[in-house]
Design an enzyme around this catalytic site. Structure first.
Site, PDB file in Angstrom:
ATOM      1  N   ILE A 185      39.310 -56.276  -7.021  1.00 25.38           N
ATOM      2  CA  ILE A 185      40.259 -56.083  -5.911  1.00 25.38           C
ATOM      3  C   ILE A 185      41.159 -54.880  -6.227  1.00 25.38           C
ATOM      4  CG2 ILE A 185      42.128 -57.116  -4.573  1.00 25.38           C
ATOM      5  CD1 ILE A 185      41.081 -59.870  -5.276  1.00 25.38           C
ATOM      6  N   GLU A 239      37.178 -68.126 -21.111  1.00 22.85           N
ATOM      7  CA  GLU A 239      37.429 -67.142 -22.166  1.00 22.85           C
ATOM      8  C   GLU A 239      37.126 -67.816 -23.513  1.00 22.85           C
ATOM      9  OE1 GLU A 239      38.897 -63.975 -21.823  1.00 22.85           O
ATOM     10  OE2 GLU A 239      39.387 -64.034 -19.705  1.00 22.85           O
ATOM     11  N   GLY A 250      33.645 -60.434 -13.551  1.00 21.15           N
ATOM     12  CA  GLY A 250      32.210 -60.172 -13.524  1.00 21.15           C
ATOM     13  C   GLY A 250      31.924 -58.696 -13.727  1.00 21.15           C
ATOM     14  N   GLY A 252      29.736 -70.581 -18.999  1.00 25.27           N
ATOM     15  CA  GLY A 252      30.239 -69.347 -19.613  1.00 25.27           C
ATOM     16  C   GLY A 252      31.417 -68.748 -18.861  1.00 25.27           C
ATOM     17  N   THR A 299      30.516 -57.339 -21.135  1.00 25.60           N
ATOM     18  CA  THR A 299      30.326 -57.481 -19.689  1.00 25.60           C
ATOM     19  C   THR A 299      30.809 -56.236 -18.935  1.00 25.60           C
ATOM     20  OG1 THR A 299      30.737 -59.836 -19.979  1.00 25.60           O
ATOM     21  CG2 THR A 299      30.843 -59.009 -17.724  1.00 25.60           C
ATOM     22  N   VAL A 300      32.048 -55.845 -19.179  1.00 25.99           N
ATOM     23  CA  VAL A 300      32.633 -54.742 -18.403  1.00 25.99           C
ATOM     24  C   VAL A 300      32.112 -53.382 -18.883  1.00 25.99           C
ATOM     25  CG1 VAL A 300      34.778 -53.750 -17.535  1.00 25.99           C
ATOM     26  CG2 VAL A 300      34.698 -56.182 -18.077  1.00 25.99           C
ATOM     27  N   LYS A 358      48.427 -60.885 -15.678  1.00 20.48           N
ATOM     28  CA  LYS A 358      48.190 -60.114 -14.448  1.00 20.48           C
ATOM     29  C   LYS A 358      49.448 -60.103 -13.583  1.00 20.48           C
ATOM     30  CE  LYS A 358      43.345 -61.488 -14.767  1.00 20.48           C
ATOM     31  NZ  LYS A 358      42.364 -62.512 -14.434  1.00 20.48           N
TER      32      LYS A 358
HETATM   33  P1  NAP Z   1      33.194 -58.855 -23.931  1.00 20.90           P
HETATM   34  O1  NAP Z   1      32.008 -59.114 -23.071  1.00 20.90           O
HETATM   35  O2  NAP Z   1      33.593 -59.869 -24.931  1.00 20.90           O
HETATM   36  O3  NAP Z   1      32.963 -57.448 -24.664  1.00 20.90           O
HETATM   37  C1  NAP Z   1      33.827 -56.970 -25.638  1.00 20.90           C
HETATM   38  C2  NAP Z   1      33.192 -55.769 -26.289  1.00 20.90           C
HETATM   39  O4  NAP Z   1      34.090 -55.264 -27.264  1.00 20.90           O
HETATM   40  C3  NAP Z   1      31.866 -56.091 -27.002  1.00 20.90           C
HETATM   41  O5  NAP Z   1      30.926 -55.083 -26.737  1.00 20.90           O
HETATM   42  C4  NAP Z   1      32.247 -56.054 -28.478  1.00 20.90           C
HETATM   43  O6  NAP Z   1      31.220 -55.595 -29.316  1.00 20.90           O
HETATM   44  C5  NAP Z   1      33.365 -55.043 -28.462  1.00 20.90           C
HETATM   45  N1  NAP Z   1      34.263 -55.224 -29.592  1.00 20.90           N
HETATM   46  C6  NAP Z   1      34.962 -56.315 -29.932  1.00 20.90           C
HETATM   47  N2  NAP Z   1      35.653 -56.091 -31.069  1.00 20.90           N
HETATM   48  C7  NAP Z   1      35.358 -54.840 -31.429  1.00 20.90           C
HETATM   49  C8  NAP Z   1      35.723 -54.046 -32.545  1.00 20.90           C
HETATM   50  N3  NAP Z   1      36.557 -54.509 -33.485  1.00 20.90           N
HETATM   51  N4  NAP Z   1      35.236 -52.806 -32.625  1.00 20.90           N
HETATM   52  C9  NAP Z   1      34.382 -52.332 -31.685  1.00 20.90           C
HETATM   53  N5  NAP Z   1      33.997 -53.030 -30.609  1.00 20.90           N
HETATM   54  C10 NAP Z   1      34.474 -54.278 -30.512  1.00 20.90           C
HETATM   55  O7  NAP Z   1      34.495 -58.570 -23.033  1.00 20.90           O
HETATM   56  P2  NAP Z   1      34.541 -58.184 -21.503  1.00 20.90           P
HETATM   57  O8  NAP Z   1      34.428 -59.417 -20.702  1.00 20.90           O
HETATM   58  O9  NAP Z   1      33.637 -57.056 -21.233  1.00 20.90           O
HETATM   59  O10 NAP Z   1      36.078 -57.721 -21.361  1.00 20.90           O
HETATM   60  C11 NAP Z   1      36.503 -56.457 -21.787  1.00 20.90           C
HETATM   61  C12 NAP Z   1      37.928 -56.216 -21.280  1.00 20.90           C
HETATM   62  O11 NAP Z   1      37.934 -56.307 -19.861  1.00 20.90           O
HETATM   63  C13 NAP Z   1      38.947 -57.263 -21.754  1.00 20.90           C
HETATM   64  O12 NAP Z   1      40.201 -56.663 -21.919  1.00 20.90           O
HETATM   65  C14 NAP Z   1      38.989 -58.251 -20.598  1.00 20.90           C
HETATM   66  O13 NAP Z   1      40.188 -58.967 -20.535  1.00 20.90           O
HETATM   67  C15 NAP Z   1      38.870 -57.300 -19.435  1.00 20.90           C
HETATM   68  N6  NAP Z   1      38.380 -57.902 -18.208  1.00 20.90           N
HETATM   69  C16 NAP Z   1      37.207 -58.578 -18.200  1.00 20.90           C
HETATM   70  C17 NAP Z   1      36.727 -59.115 -17.021  1.00 20.90           C
HETATM   71  C18 NAP Z   1      35.423 -59.838 -16.965  1.00 20.90           C
HETATM   72  O14 NAP Z   1      35.023 -60.258 -15.873  1.00 20.90           O
HETATM   73  N7  NAP Z   1      34.705 -59.996 -18.070  1.00 20.90           N
HETATM   74  C19 NAP Z   1      37.478 -58.975 -15.834  1.00 20.90           C
HETATM   75  C20 NAP Z   1      38.675 -58.251 -15.867  1.00 20.90           C
HETATM   76  C21 NAP Z   1      39.117 -57.717 -17.057  1.00 20.90           C
HETATM   77  P3  NAP Z   1      29.837 -56.409 -29.525  1.00 20.90           P
HETATM   78  O15 NAP Z   1      29.176 -56.418 -28.170  1.00 20.90           O
HETATM   79  O16 NAP Z   1      29.072 -55.601 -30.504  1.00 20.90           O
HETATM   80  O17 NAP Z   1      30.217 -57.761 -29.992  1.00 20.90           O
HETATM   81  N1  HSE Z   2      39.032 -65.312 -17.322  1.00 18.34           N
HETATM   82  C1  HSE Z   2      39.349 -64.437 -16.233  1.00 18.34           C
HETATM   83  C2  HSE Z   2      39.182 -65.226 -14.928  1.00 18.34           C
HETATM   84  C3  HSE Z   2      38.426 -63.242 -16.273  1.00 18.34           C
HETATM   85  O1  HSE Z   2      38.644 -66.337 -14.946  1.00 18.34           O
HETATM   86  O2  HSE Z   2      39.623 -64.766 -13.891  1.00 18.34           O
HETATM   87  C4  HSE Z   2      38.911 -62.099 -15.417  1.00 18.34           C
HETATM   88  O3  HSE Z   2      40.123 -61.599 -15.822  1.00 18.34           O
END
Ligand code: NAP
Ligand code: HSE
Length: 438
Positions: free
Chosen positions: A146, A200, A312, A197, A22-23, A215
């Site tokens: 934010i 987590e 997001g 979805g 996603t990010v 956080k």
């Molecule tokens: P995600 O959608 O699950 O994406 C994780 C990515 O990491 C995927 O592309 C995955 O590869 C890759 N990955 C996982 N294990 C790996 C490995 N061993 N080697 C190489 N690549 C690997 O996660 P996300 O939601 O983008 O979140 C990423 C970070 O941002 C996390 O720390 C999360 O806490 C933080 N965050 C997320 C959000 C949010 O809204 N999603 C908000 C704030 C902070 P594949 O795609 O090939 O599986």
């Molecule tokens: N699971 C987290 C939330 C994603 O619902 O706020 C963003 O950190």
């Protein structure tokens, strides 16, 4: 230590992006869509050299053909053509920690959105960054889009922070507001959130309050110039919040929020994450759905309220880009706003700041029952502010009673809650929730 300017450099800032979920894809998309804007704002181009994820064949709906591919983020971190390692994999251990460590040891700046990593290993990583002359930035790690980290480290640098609090998990706020708006029980809305979805992969990170506590620990470190101490956060999730309490709290003019509060007191640093009542008409009480809100109180600025999307693709990638542009501009900020060696180990303190409390109990229909409850509260030194008794329910033969206390200590409340069943006039366990002054 203040920001240091490295001086302008017209060569491209070269990124290695690990994690294309996603990010990660959101970050790539902004860099592709806003290349000219970013170059103007940074006074140099921002370019992606290489990317990494688990599955190279996955269709990610962004064009990655111009970038080199690395299967292993640790190899990506060490590439010659990478100036900044952007870690968007996640997890406090494993490949994320190893790759970030490798990047810093190799003298590369790091940008990450990984709150778990920062909350648990933040001190070690900040020291490593400093020892290697690197910066470690993480605007996206707290409250998504934010800009709370930069607000605290930069805009509020002239303040002594008194208290920082907020709703920092969008999923929990979605669940609580949906329960209230649709009149649905926790289990039903939890399942809805799963289907949408929102949860987590490990839902206890959300509903158990752990993600929000990561956080909070980061914000507390920045607010009070201390090391992040996630282990010291008192954590309670939203699993015990019932639709009954949401309705009754509303009757008394409150909403229930999973609220994080960090406060430095004479006894030490209080950090708590728990379901709390807040006035329904307050900014926190008005917060609907997956939106986040952070409230910061400084001695000069007073109270400021930041509100926006906490998660997001777009909002989180927006925050990642703010760090990348900061580095491209040559701004070098210490990770937690102070040199890592200057961060004190805080004295952890259990919550003792007095507050009003909400108590709900089921009173049996016996003469003198209410007097017995009042007597237990009185013995614990608790004074009642407001009370409401509903009619006796035919089936259960009990009457729901709501009590709002005057300010009292958590210790006194614990004492009273423990003693109440001994009165023999209540059915089941009483429920207590703190009413946070916001
Ligand atoms: P995600 O959608 O699950 O994406 C994780 C990515 O990491 C995927 O592309 C995955 O590869 C890759 N990955 C996982 N294990 C790996 C490995 N061993 N080697 C190489 N690549 C690997 O996660 P996300 O939601 O983008 O979140 C990423 C970070 O941002 C996390 O720390 C999360 O806490 C933080 N965050 C997320 C959000 C949010 O809204 N999603 C908000 C704030 C902070 P594949 O795609 O090939 O599986
Ligand atoms: N699971 C987290 C939330 C994603 O619902 O706020 C963003 O950190």
């Amino acid at each position: 230590m203040t920001a240091q300017n490295k001086g302008q450099d017209a060569s491209p800032l070269r990124l290695g992006i690990a994690g294309l979920g996603t990010v990660g894809t959101g970050t790539v998309r902004i860099i592709q869509n806003h290349a000219a804007l970013l170059a103007t704002r940074s006074d140099r181009p921002v370019a992606i050299s290489a990317v990494s994820a688990r599955d190279r064949m996955k269709n990610r709906a962004v064009d990655l053909s111009a970038y080199a591919w690395e299967d292993d983020p640790r190899a990506l971190a060490l590439r010659e053509d990478v100036d900044v390692f952007v870690e968007l994999v996640g997890g406090d251990e494993g490949v994320a920690r190893e790759a970030v460590t490798a990047a810093l040891k190799a003298g590369k700046d790091v940008v990450t959105a990984n709150k778990a990593l920062l909350a648990i290993h933040g001190q070690e990583l900040a020291e490593l960054a400093e020892a290697n002359g690197c910066v470690l930035r993480f605007e996206a790690a707290v409250a998504g889009g934010i800009p709370v980290i930069k607000t605290m480290t930069e805009s509020l640098a002239g303040n002594e922070i008194r208290r920082v609090m907020g709703v920092m998990n969008g999923t929990c706020n979605y669940i609580l507001t949906r329960m209230e708006n649709a009149g649905l029980p926790y289990e039903t809305v939890f399942e809805e959130a799963r289907q949408l979805g929102y949860l987590e992969a490990d839902p206890t990170l959300d509903v158990g309050g752990i993600d929000a506590s990561h956080k909070l620990a980061i914000l507390a470190a920045i607010a009070f110039g201390t090391r992040p101490t996630f282990d010291a956060v008192e954590i309670e999730g939203i699993e015990r919040v019932s639709i009954d309490d949401i309705r009754r709290a509303a009757d008394m003019g409150y909403r229930i929020k999973l609220l994080g509060v960090a406060q430095m007191t004479g006894r030490g640093l209080e950090q708590r994450m728990s379901p709390c009542l807040v006035p329904a008409d307050s900014p926190l009480g008005q917060l609907q759905g997956g939106t986040n809100m952070v409230v910061i109180e400084g001695d000069s600025v007073g109270q400021i309220v930041l509100r926006g999307a906490g998660a997001g693709e777009g909002p989180t990638a927006s925050a990642v880009l703010s760090d990348i542009v900061e580095i491209a501009r040559g701004v070098r900020m210490p990770a937690f706003g102070l040199p890592a060696s200057g961060l004190a180990l805080p004295q952890p303190a259990r919550t003792a700041v007095p507050a009003a409390y909400y108590i709900r109990l089921a009173l049996t229909d016996k003469p003198g029952a209410l007097a017995k409850v009042a007597s237990v509260l009185g013995d614990a030194g608790i004074s009642i502010d407001r009370m409401r008794q509903y009619g006796h329910q035919q089936t259960a033969g009990v009457a729901p009673v709501l009590i709002v206390t005057h300010k009292t200590t958590p210790e006194a409340i614990d004492h009273a809650i423990e003693a109440l069943p001994g009165t023999g006039v209540i059915a089941g366990d009483p429920v207590e929730l703190r009413i946070e002054e916001v």
